[in-house]
Design a protein around this motif. Sequence first.
Motif, short mmCIF file in Angstrom:
data_model
loop_
_atom_site.label_atom_id
_atom_site.label_comp_id
_atom_site.label_asym_id
_atom_site.label_seq_id
_atom_site.Cartn_x
_atom_site.Cartn_y
_atom_site.Cartn_z
N MET A 1 14.57 -2.40 4.98
CA MET A 1 13.50 -2.17 4.03
C MET A 1 12.32 -1.56 4.80
SD MET A 1 11.36 -4.87 1.57
CE MET A 1 12.16 -6.22 2.35
N ARG A 2 11.68 -0.63 4.15
CA ARG A 2 10.49 0.01 4.71
C ARG A 2 9.36 -0.19 3.71
NH1 ARG A 2 9.08 4.71 8.04
NH2 ARG A 2 7.52 5.95 6.95
N VAL A 3 8.22 -0.70 4.18
CA VAL A 3 7.08 -0.97 3.31
C VAL A 3 5.88 -0.21 3.84
CG1 VAL A 3 5.65 -2.77 2.31
CG2 VAL A 3 8.04 -3.27 2.84
N THR A 4 5.23 0.53 2.96
CA THR A 4 4.10 1.36 3.33
C THR A 4 2.87 0.91 2.54
OG1 THR A 4 5.60 3.22 3.67
CG2 THR A 4 3.27 3.74 3.48
N LEU A 5 1.75 0.76 3.24
CA LEU A 5 0.49 0.35 2.62
C LEU A 5 -0.51 1.49 2.73
CD1 LEU A 5 -1.66 -1.62 1.50
CD2 LEU A 5 -1.98 -2.41 3.87
N GLY A 74 17.51 0.43 0.11
CA GLY A 74 18.78 0.78 -0.51
C GLY A 74 18.72 2.02 -1.38
N GLY A 75 17.94 3.01 -1.00
CA GLY A 75 17.84 4.24 -1.77
C GLY A 75 16.92 4.15 -2.98
N HIS A 76 16.30 3.00 -3.19
CA HIS A 76 15.37 2.81 -4.30
C HIS A 76 13.96 2.63 -3.76
CE1 HIS A 76 18.63 2.38 -7.17
NE2 HIS A 76 19.23 1.59 -6.29
N SER A 77 13.01 3.02 -4.58
CA SER A 77 11.62 2.92 -4.18
C SER A 77 10.83 2.35 -5.35
CB SER A 77 11.09 4.31 -3.81
OG SER A 77 9.74 4.25 -3.50
N SER A 78 9.90 1.44 -5.04
CA SER A 78 8.98 0.94 -6.07
C SER A 78 7.59 0.92 -5.47
CB SER A 78 9.39 -0.44 -6.58
OG SER A 78 9.48 -1.35 -5.53
N VAL A 79 6.61 1.16 -6.32
CA VAL A 79 5.22 1.22 -5.88
C VAL A 79 4.43 0.16 -6.64
CG1 VAL A 79 3.15 2.66 -5.68
CG2 VAL A 79 5.41 3.70 -5.44
N LEU A 80 3.74 -0.67 -5.88
CA LEU A 80 2.87 -1.70 -6.44
C LEU A 80 1.44 -1.25 -6.21
CD1 LEU A 80 4.58 -4.73 -4.65
CD2 LEU A 80 5.26 -3.65 -6.79
N VAL A 81 0.63 -1.27 -7.25
CA VAL A 81 -0.76 -0.83 -7.13
C VAL A 81 -1.67 -1.90 -7.72
CG1 VAL A 81 -2.46 0.93 -7.76
CG2 VAL A 81 -0.09 1.59 -7.32
#
Length: 105
Positions: A1-5, A74-81
């Motif tokens: 998993m990769r998490v970007t802020l 896993g090839g999916h991306s979600s963005v939390l704002v």
Amino acid sequence: MRVTLATHGGLAAPVLAGLPPDVVDTHALPESAAAELSRLVAAAVPAAAAAAGDPEPRRRAPDAMSYSITVEEGGHSSVLVQSDTDMSPEFAALLRWLKEHAARE
């Protein structure tokens, strides 16, 4: 998993505009830290979705910071704002963890 802020707005906006986002990759973390990040993300995703669907008007604060957390797995991306004025406790916990563990790209 990769998490970007990514951080936006507030009084530091001119300084932050030129900086790259903070990034955490679970492959580069010790197993316990990766598990903690996964737990925090799992808690923050539904809380952020609930906050986004909340019909209550948001409090306005001209100097508030807003935060975008992108989770890629896993090839999916979600963005939390969320922002300083409407942040869920789960999002705040994830944000604190990311600020402590992230490395600028």
